[in-house]
Design a protein around this motif. Structure first.
Motif, short mmCIF file in Angstrom:
data_model
loop_
_atom_site.label_atom_id
_atom_site.label_comp_id
_atom_site.label_asym_id
_atom_site.label_seq_id
_atom_site.Cartn_x
_atom_site.Cartn_y
_atom_site.Cartn_z
N THR A 57 0.85 -1.22 0.00
CA THR A 57 0.05 0.16 -0.02
C THR A 57 1.04 1.18 -0.12
O THR A 57 1.97 1.17 0.75
CB THR A 57 -0.91 0.22 0.97
OG1 THR A 57 -0.31 -0.18 2.44
CG2 THR A 57 -1.92 -1.10 1.30
N ASN A 58 0.31 2.37 -0.67
CA ASN A 58 0.80 3.64 -0.62
C ASN A 58 -0.16 4.74 -0.19
O ASN A 58 -1.28 4.57 -0.73
CB ASN A 58 1.82 4.09 -1.96
CG ASN A 58 2.75 3.00 -2.36
OD1 ASN A 58 3.77 3.13 -1.67
ND2 ASN A 58 2.70 2.26 -3.37
N TYR A 59 0.26 5.73 0.30
CA TYR A 59 -0.60 6.91 1.06
C TYR A 59 0.07 8.20 0.97
O TYR A 59 1.22 8.25 0.99
CB TYR A 59 -1.13 6.60 2.25
CG TYR A 59 -1.71 5.43 2.76
CD1 TYR A 59 -3.07 5.27 2.85
CD2 TYR A 59 -1.15 4.20 3.18
CE1 TYR A 59 -3.87 4.09 3.08
CE2 TYR A 59 -1.77 3.03 3.56
CZ TYR A 59 -3.26 2.83 3.32
OH TYR A 59 -3.83 1.84 3.49
N LYS A 64 -1.79 9.72 5.65
CA LYS A 64 -1.13 8.56 6.64
C LYS A 64 -1.60 8.64 7.86
O LYS A 64 -1.68 9.61 8.69
CB LYS A 64 0.31 8.52 6.41
CG LYS A 64 0.95 8.21 5.12
CD LYS A 64 2.33 8.17 4.98
CE LYS A 64 3.12 7.99 3.69
NZ LYS A 64 4.60 8.16 3.77
#
Length: 118
Positions: A57-59, A64
């Motif tokens: 996952t990336n935010y 975040k």
């Protein structure tokens, strides 16, 4: 082809929570990445969160610790849980899915409005 339909947007007070859901008409099991983007009037569309085929996952830095993205391949859905919402989170949120194999394919939902205001 894949069709995406978002739901769960609405009006919420600062500090509140919303859960956005995206339902896909076709299988997303083989999708390389699925994500949520948002756009305010007059501004560029920006990535909020994404989840890859490997589960990574990336935010965006701004979300975040507050937002969580997840996917359910059996139900062909992707969900964005949004907590501790701020007025600056106000935007139209779009579901996105990418197939990076040839031919490249990318699909977008119609968007759902999220408004954070007292």
């Amino acid at each position: 082809q894949v069709q995406l339909v978002e739901s769960g947007g609405g009006l919420v007070q600062p500090g509140g929570s919303l859960r956005l859901s995206c339902a896909a008409s076709g299988s997303i099991f083989s999708a390389n990445a699925m994500g949520w983007y948002r756009q305010e009037p007059g501004k560029q569309r920006e990535l909020v969160a994404e989840i890859t085929n490997g589960g990574g996952t990336n935010y965006a830095d701004s979300v975040k610790g507050r937002f969580t993205i997840s996917r359910d391949n059996t139900k062909n859905t992707v969900t964005l849980q949004m907590n501790s919402l701020k007025p600056e989170d106000t935007a139209v949120y779009y579901c996105n899915v990418k197939f990076l194999s040839f031919p490249y394919r990318e699909y977008w939902g119609q968007g759902t409005q999220v408004t954070v205001s007292s």
